[in-house]
Design a protein around this motif. Structure first.
Motif, PDB file in Angstrom:
ATOM      1  N   LEU A 110       0.808  -1.216   0.000  1.00  0.00           N
ATOM      2  CA  LEU A 110       0.000   0.000   0.000  1.00  0.00           C
ATOM      3  C   LEU A 110       0.847   1.275   0.000  1.00  0.00           C
ATOM      4  O   LEU A 110       0.611   2.181  -0.801  1.00  0.00           O
ATOM      5  N   THR A 111       1.827   1.363   0.873  1.00  0.00           N
ATOM      6  CA  THR A 111       2.613   2.604   0.957  1.00  0.00           C
ATOM      7  C   THR A 111       3.576   2.770  -0.215  1.00  0.00           C
ATOM      8  O   THR A 111       4.138   3.857  -0.385  1.00  0.00           O
ATOM      9  N   ARG A 112       3.745   1.742  -1.009  1.00  0.00           N
ATOM     10  CA  ARG A 112       4.618   1.865  -2.187  1.00  0.00           C
ATOM     11  C   ARG A 112       3.902   2.480  -3.381  1.00  0.00           C
ATOM     12  O   ARG A 112       4.532   2.793  -4.385  1.00  0.00           O
ATOM     13  N   LEU A 113       2.611   2.637  -3.280  1.00  0.00           N
ATOM     14  CA  LEU A 113       1.861   3.293  -4.348  1.00  0.00           C
ATOM     15  C   LEU A 113       2.093   4.796  -4.283  1.00  0.00           C
ATOM     16  O   LEU A 113       2.107   5.384  -3.203  1.00  0.00           O
ATOM     17  N   ASP A 114       2.245   5.399  -5.453  1.00  0.00           N
ATOM     18  CA  ASP A 114       2.286   6.855  -5.504  1.00  0.00           C
ATOM     19  C   ASP A 114       0.907   7.396  -5.167  1.00  0.00           C
ATOM     20  O   ASP A 114      -0.099   6.706  -5.336  1.00  0.00           O
ATOM     21  N   ASN A 115       0.859   8.614  -4.694  1.00  0.00           N
ATOM     22  CA  ASN A 115      -0.395   9.334  -4.522  1.00  0.00           C
ATOM     23  C   ASN A 115      -1.169   8.973  -3.253  1.00  0.00           C
ATOM     24  O   ASN A 115      -2.306   9.377  -3.102  1.00  0.00           O
ATOM     25  N   ILE A 116      -0.589   8.214  -2.327  1.00  0.00           N
ATOM     26  CA  ILE A 116      -1.271   7.930  -1.060  1.00  0.00           C
ATOM     27  C   ILE A 116      -0.980   9.075  -0.100  1.00  0.00           C
ATOM     28  O   ILE A 116       0.170   9.333   0.241  1.00  0.00           O
ATOM     29  N   ALA A 117      -2.018   9.760   0.329  1.00  0.00           N
ATOM     30  CA  ALA A 117      -1.845  10.859   1.282  1.00  0.00           C
ATOM     31  C   ALA A 117      -1.903  10.353   2.712  1.00  0.00           C
ATOM     32  O   ALA A 117      -1.124  10.776   3.559  1.00  0.00           O
TER      33      ALA A 117
END
Length: 155
Positions: free
Chosen positions: A129-136
């Motif tokens: 999950l945290t490796r995805l771009d655009n996670i605020a």
């Protein structure tokens, strides 16, 4: 409101199959008041129309060694269509995510993640999950118990 193309018999078939997808053709026909051939034809029509999407088995996640249900609320930095599509495509590849909804309100997505233990959830968060771009932001909540779970729609 049900699809107007569905009649009372179709709704009875759907209700019966939601309760027992393993019902024999004869048992299903008897339950809805048809003979087996017309009943089987209606089931095929419902399948071909996409009303019946698939048949599945509901299993006890705890008995499979997956007792943890975590709910993650995800906020994206941007909600452009390509960002939403990229997030959706990633989620489709992750077997731990058993439900995912695009939401209104403060968060963009709500997911239910099923794992063996808290360490597995931490690995999911860190490695996927945290490796995805655009996670605020990510907010997690854990289910203490399940009061109700159903795939049966109220028709």
């Amino acid at each position: 409101m049900p699809n107007p193309a569905l009649d009372a018999i179709d709704l009875k078939i759907i209700a019966a199959l939601q309760k027992n997808a393993k019902a024999t053709s004869n048992d299903l026909a008897e339950a809805v008041g048809l003979s087996p051939s017309p009943c089987a034809r209606r089931v095929r029509l419902l399948e071909n129309a996409g009303v019946i999407k698939r048949y599945t088995v509901v299993v006890d996640q705890k008995k499979l060694g997956l007792p943890i249900s975590a709910f993650a609320s995800i906020k994206l930095e941007r909600q452009r269509e390509d960002d939403l599509d990229r997030f959706s495509q990633a989620v489709l590849r992750w077997p731990e995510v058993v439900d995912c909804y695009l939401m209104t309100g403060q968060r963009d997505y709500l997911m239910r993640i099923v794992v063996r233990d808290l360490e597995a959830y931490e690995r999911f968060i860190k490695d996927k999950l945290t490796r995805l771009d655009n996670i605020a932001s990510i907010e997690s909540s854990f289910a203490l118990g399940q009061v109700k779970r159903s795939e049966v729609l109220p028709i």
